[in-house]
Design a protein around this motif. Structure first.
Motif, PDB file in Angstrom:
ATOM      1  N   TYR A 155       0.851  -1.228   0.101  1.00 52.23           N
ATOM      2  CA  TYR A 155       0.051  -0.143   0.124  1.00 52.23           C
ATOM      3  C   TYR A 155       0.890   1.136  -0.013  1.00 52.23           C
ATOM      4  N   GLY A 156       0.508   2.530  -0.418  1.00 51.73           N
ATOM      5  CA  GLY A 156       1.037   3.476  -0.483  1.00 51.73           C
ATOM      6  C   GLY A 156       1.282   4.007   0.820  1.00 51.73           C
ATOM      7  N   GLY A 157       2.431   4.903   0.941  1.00 48.87           N
ATOM      8  CA  GLY A 157       2.914   5.173   2.381  1.00 48.87           C
ATOM      9  C   GLY A 157       3.786   4.212   3.070  1.00 48.87           C
ATOM     10  N   GLN A 158       4.006   3.193   2.404  1.00 54.72           N
ATOM     11  CA  GLN A 158       4.816   2.162   2.980  1.00 54.72           C
ATOM     12  C   GLN A 158       6.260   2.103   2.243  1.00 54.72           C
ATOM     13  N   ASP A 159       7.231   1.854   2.970  1.00 58.81           N
ATOM     14  CA  ASP A 159       8.647   1.927   2.222  1.00 58.81           C
ATOM     15  C   ASP A 159       8.722   1.080   1.166  1.00 58.81           C
ATOM     16  N   ILE A 160       8.995   1.542  -0.016  1.00 61.85           N
ATOM     17  CA  ILE A 160       8.765   0.885  -1.545  1.00 61.85           C
ATOM     18  C   ILE A 160      10.008  -0.021  -1.254  1.00 61.85           C
ATOM     19  N   ASP A 161      11.278  -0.034  -0.873  1.00 64.57           N
ATOM     20  CA  ASP A 161      12.369  -0.668  -0.877  1.00 64.57           C
ATOM     21  C   ASP A 161      12.035  -2.198  -0.050  1.00 64.57           C
ATOM     22  N   ARG A 162      11.252  -1.878   1.068  1.00 67.34           N
ATOM     23  CA  ARG A 162      11.007  -2.930   2.077  1.00 67.34           C
ATOM     24  C   ARG A 162       9.815  -3.786   1.450  1.00 67.34           C
ATOM     25  N   GLN A 163       8.930  -3.299   0.673  1.00 63.08           N
ATOM     26  CA  GLN A 163       8.096  -4.031  -0.145  1.00 63.08           C
ATOM     27  C   GLN A 163       8.903  -4.653  -1.360  1.00 63.08           C
ATOM     28  N   LEU A 164       9.916  -4.144  -1.829  1.00 58.24           N
ATOM     29  CA  LEU A 164      10.535  -4.840  -3.018  1.00 58.24           C
ATOM     30  C   LEU A 164      11.101  -6.233  -2.403  1.00 58.24           C
ATOM     31  N   LYS A 203      10.268  -7.883   0.013  1.00 60.46           N
ATOM     32  CA  LYS A 203       9.218  -8.980   0.306  1.00 60.46           C
ATOM     33  C   LYS A 203       8.660  -9.576  -0.898  1.00 60.46           C
ATOM     34  N   LEU A 204       8.741  -8.724  -1.972  1.00 55.18           N
ATOM     35  CA  LEU A 204       8.218  -9.435  -3.214  1.00 55.18           C
ATOM     36  C   LEU A 204       9.315 -10.466  -3.893  1.00 55.18           C
ATOM     37  N   ASN A 205      10.663 -10.384  -3.482  1.00 57.06           N
ATOM     38  CA  ASN A 205      11.662 -11.274  -3.962  1.00 57.06           C
ATOM     39  C   ASN A 205      11.237 -12.430  -3.147  1.00 57.06           C
ATOM     40  N   ALA A 206      10.675 -12.504  -2.168  1.00 60.39           N
ATOM     41  CA  ALA A 206      10.401 -13.650  -1.399  1.00 60.39           C
ATOM     42  C   ALA A 206       9.359 -14.608  -1.889  1.00 60.39           C
ATOM     43  N   ALA A 207       8.705 -13.861  -2.896  1.00 62.12           N
ATOM     44  CA  ALA A 207       7.808 -14.824  -3.628  1.00 62.12           C
ATOM     45  C   ALA A 207       6.279 -15.148  -3.166  1.00 62.12           C
ATOM     46  N   ARG A 229       3.790  -1.439 -12.915  1.00 59.02           N
ATOM     47  CA  ARG A 229       4.720  -0.368 -13.905  1.00 59.02           C
ATOM     48  C   ARG A 229       5.883  -0.394 -13.976  1.00 59.02           C
ATOM     49  N   ARG A 230       6.406  -0.758 -12.550  1.00 60.59           N
ATOM     50  CA  ARG A 230       8.020  -0.984 -12.153  1.00 60.59           C
ATOM     51  C   ARG A 230       8.299  -2.218 -12.592  1.00 60.59           C
ATOM     52  N   LYS A 231       7.445  -3.277 -12.961  1.00 62.70           N
ATOM     53  CA  LYS A 231       7.539  -4.615 -13.343  1.00 62.70           C
ATOM     54  C   LYS A 231       8.244  -5.397 -12.081  1.00 62.70           C
ATOM     55  N   THR A 232       7.823  -5.146 -10.737  1.00 60.85           N
ATOM     56  CA  THR A 232       8.484  -5.622  -9.667  1.00 60.85           C
ATOM     57  C   THR A 232       7.251  -6.396  -9.161  1.00 60.85           C
ATOM     58  N   LEU A 233       6.125  -6.449  -9.831  1.00 66.90           N
ATOM     59  CA  LEU A 233       4.933  -7.493  -9.429  1.00 66.90           C
ATOM     60  C   LEU A 233       4.617  -8.007 -10.390  1.00 66.90           C
ATOM     61  N   THR A 234       4.277  -9.330 -10.784  1.00 69.52           N
ATOM     62  CA  THR A 234       3.799  -9.835 -11.770  1.00 69.52           C
ATOM     63  C   THR A 234       2.378 -10.703 -11.451  1.00 69.52           C
ATOM     64  N   ILE A 235       1.448 -10.524 -12.246  1.00 68.81           N
ATOM     65  CA  ILE A 235       0.151 -10.950 -11.928  1.00 68.81           C
ATOM     66  C   ILE A 235      -0.462 -12.126 -12.918  1.00 68.81           C
ATOM     67  N   ASN A 236       0.334 -12.610 -13.630  1.00 67.91           N
ATOM     68  CA  ASN A 236       0.236 -13.213 -15.156  1.00 67.91           C
ATOM     69  C   ASN A 236      -0.450 -14.631 -14.462  1.00 67.91           C
TER      70      ASN A 236
END
Length: 176
Positions: free
Chosen positions: A112-121, A123-127, A143-150
């Motif tokens: 969600y917005g307002g949360q540290d983006i680096d921290r989210q990145l 956690k996204l790497n943890a699949a 848009r950053r291509k850090t999340l895929t929902i295919n």
């Protein structure tokens, strides 16, 4: 009659994985609420459902249980996406998803917005298997291509009326 015993239907009456039922029972949930008893026969089969009920009636479990049990743990892909209008609701759903999902090893991430983006990145790497978040931040990661929902096969618009009321129609349509 207790709050968790509003119908005569037990969670075990549905085609839920025994580990999911056991996790619920360990938390003291044996019987379905009315919205759960009405929705679960359809959501367990993977059918689309639109439901409406008062706050605190168990809507979250009605959509979350089938999602949790259908996650392929061996896959590193995001398979479930829950879109909420607010970070508070996203965090509330995450708490429930983590408690029940940990039994089967389901990884959940809130964004969600307002949360540290680096921290989210990180956690996204943890699949994560399920992503729960607000429309703007979900789109930001796409848009950053850090999340895929295919590989998402379960999509929930929680509090859809509020999503629309808050002006998220374009974002929701883009995500869908």
């Amino acid at each position: 009659m207790s709050k968790t015993h509003l119908t005569e239907q037990k969670f075990a009456d549905f085609a839920l994985h025994p580990s999911v039922v056991k996790a619920l029972e360990n938390k003291g949930f044996h019987y379905c609420t009315p919205i759960q008893a009405l929705a679960l026969p359809y959501t367990v089969m993977g059918r689309d459902v639109a439901g409406q009920a008062q706050t605190g009636t168990g809507k979250t479990l009605a959509f979350l249980l089938p999602m949790l049990q259908n996650i392929k743990i061996s896959s590193p892909a995001v398979q479930g996406l829950i879109i909420t209008p607010t970070r508070e609701l996203a965090l509330q759903i995450t708490k429930v998803a983590e408690k029940i999902g940990k039994v089967n090893g389901v990884r959940v991430l809130t964004i969600y917005g307002g949360q540290d983006i680096d921290r989210q990145l990180k956690k996204l790497n943890a699949a994560p298997h399920i992503v729960i978040g607000t429309p703007g931040r979900i789109l930001d990661h796409l848009r950053r291509k850090t999340l895929t929902i295919n590989h998402v096969n379960k999509l929930v618009l929680d509090e859809a009326d509020q999503l629309l009321h808050m002006g998220f129609l374009d974002e929701v349509e883009e995500l869908i």
